[in-house]
Design a protein around this motif. Structure first.
Motif, short mmCIF file in Angstrom:
data_model
loop_
_atom_site.label_atom_id
_atom_site.label_comp_id
_atom_site.label_asym_id
_atom_site.label_seq_id
_atom_site.Cartn_x
_atom_site.Cartn_y
_atom_site.Cartn_z
N GLY A 95 0.82 -1.22 0.00
CA GLY A 95 0.00 0.00 0.00
C GLY A 95 0.84 1.26 0.00
O GLY A 95 0.54 2.22 -0.72
N SER A 96 1.92 1.25 0.78
CA SER A 96 2.82 2.41 0.82
C SER A 96 3.60 2.55 -0.48
O SER A 96 3.86 3.66 -0.95
N VAL A 97 3.98 1.42 -1.06
CA VAL A 97 4.70 1.44 -2.34
C VAL A 97 3.85 2.11 -3.41
O VAL A 97 4.32 2.95 -4.18
N VAL A 98 2.58 1.73 -3.47
CA VAL A 98 1.67 2.31 -4.46
C VAL A 98 1.56 3.82 -4.25
O VAL A 98 1.61 4.60 -5.20
N GLU A 99 1.43 4.24 -3.00
CA GLU A 99 1.30 5.68 -2.73
C GLU A 99 2.53 6.44 -3.19
O GLU A 99 2.43 7.52 -3.79
N ARG A 100 3.71 5.88 -2.92
CA ARG A 100 4.95 6.55 -3.36
C ARG A 100 5.00 6.65 -4.88
O ARG A 100 5.43 7.68 -5.43
N LEU A 101 4.57 5.60 -5.56
CA LEU A 101 4.56 5.63 -7.03
C LEU A 101 3.57 6.65 -7.56
O LEU A 101 3.83 7.31 -8.58
N LEU A 102 2.43 6.79 -6.90
CA LEU A 102 1.45 7.79 -7.31
C LEU A 102 2.01 9.20 -7.15
O LEU A 102 1.76 10.07 -7.99
N VAL A 103 2.79 9.41 -6.09
CA VAL A 103 3.43 10.71 -5.88
C VAL A 103 4.44 10.98 -6.99
O VAL A 103 4.47 12.07 -7.58
N VAL A 104 5.27 10.00 -7.29
CA VAL A 104 6.28 10.16 -8.35
C VAL A 104 5.61 10.44 -9.68
O VAL A 104 6.06 11.29 -10.46
N GLN A 105 4.52 9.73 -9.96
CA GLN A 105 3.78 9.94 -11.21
C GLN A 105 3.24 11.36 -11.29
O GLN A 105 3.31 12.02 -12.34
N LEU A 106 2.71 11.86 -10.17
CA LEU A 106 2.18 13.21 -10.14
C LEU A 106 3.28 14.24 -10.37
O LEU A 106 3.11 15.18 -11.16
N ILE A 107 4.41 14.08 -9.68
CA ILE A 107 5.51 15.04 -9.83
C ILE A 107 6.02 15.04 -11.27
O ILE A 107 6.32 16.09 -11.84
#
Length: 228
Positions: A95-107
């Motif tokens: 779950g945390s991995v997905v959130e970090r990837l979503l942040v990277v995708q947004l940036i």
């Protein structure tokens, strides 16, 4: 945003196909969706479950509602193995991995919007873009000064009342200043907004997905203005 529901024990028959072979359905809520409203996961060659946010990885995949709660439940209930029809291992911290990837995708999309001239930073410029109707979404650092946020909020309300639009320009508070510095370096911001265009609209789409995943929503729902 989809509501995450805990499947009843009577629904756990082995013949229920949770894969994408019979359509896109969340393996937790069993609600149907589209690639834009679900997160895809596949099994890596070593048998680990990996998120496929771009929906481009080969092989059998399965889908989960864009919710941290749903991903955590899929891991805890070992639903990935059942959906992917193989012995796979899901990281307890997926779950945390997905959130970090979503942040990277947004940036990444923010940087693309900047290059396309569709990302504006600085309180005065953001306020002006909101009042002129150019801004389609506003972004603040989570630790931005209250006075700066208030002035831009006033501009959002003034534009909304002055135009009679259905909704205000949405505002997002996604990351702290430290996180923005880490992710964006010299391009970090305190206040920013995006303008209409493919890249700018891509930023709003990814920001909304991240907020949905976190179980939150921007200050208002709905789209802001678009240039004619």
């Amino acid at each position: 945003m989809m509501v995450v529901q805990t499947p009843d024990a009577t629904e756990a028959e082995d013949d229920f196909d949770l894969s994408e072979a019979n359509g896109r359905m969340c393996i937790v809520t069993r609600e149907s969706g589209s690639p834009e409203t679900l997160l895809r996961f596949v099994a890596a060659p070593d048998g680990t479950v990996v998120p496929d946010l771009k929906r481009a990885l080969p092989g059998r995949g399965c889908w989960v509602s864009p919710s941290r709660e749903a991903v955590d439940k899929a891991v805890a209930k070992k639903l990935f193995a059942r959906a992917l029809k193989r012995d796979v291992k899901a990281d307890p911290d997926l779950g945390s991995v997905v959130e970090r990837l979503l942040v990277v995708q947004l940036i990444g999309m923010m940087n693309m919007a900047r290059k396309a001239g569709q990302f504006v930073t600085g309180a005065a410029k953001v306020e002006a873009a909101v009042r002129s109707g150019e801004a389609i979404a506003v972004f603040h650092s989570q630790d931005a000064a209250a006075d700066g946020v208030r002035k831009i909020d006033q501009a959002r309300k003034a534009w909304h009342l002055g135009t009679g639009a259905e909704a205000e320009v949405p505002a997002f508070h996604l990351l702290t200043g430290a996180e923005l510095d880490e992710q964006m370096g010299q391009n970090a911001f305190i206040h920013a907004c995006v303008l209409a265009g493919q890249a700018g609209e891509g930023v709003v789409k990814r920001a909304t997905l991240l907020e949905t995943y976190r179980g939150r929503a921007p200050q208002v729902s709905g789209a802001g203005p678009k240039s004619q």
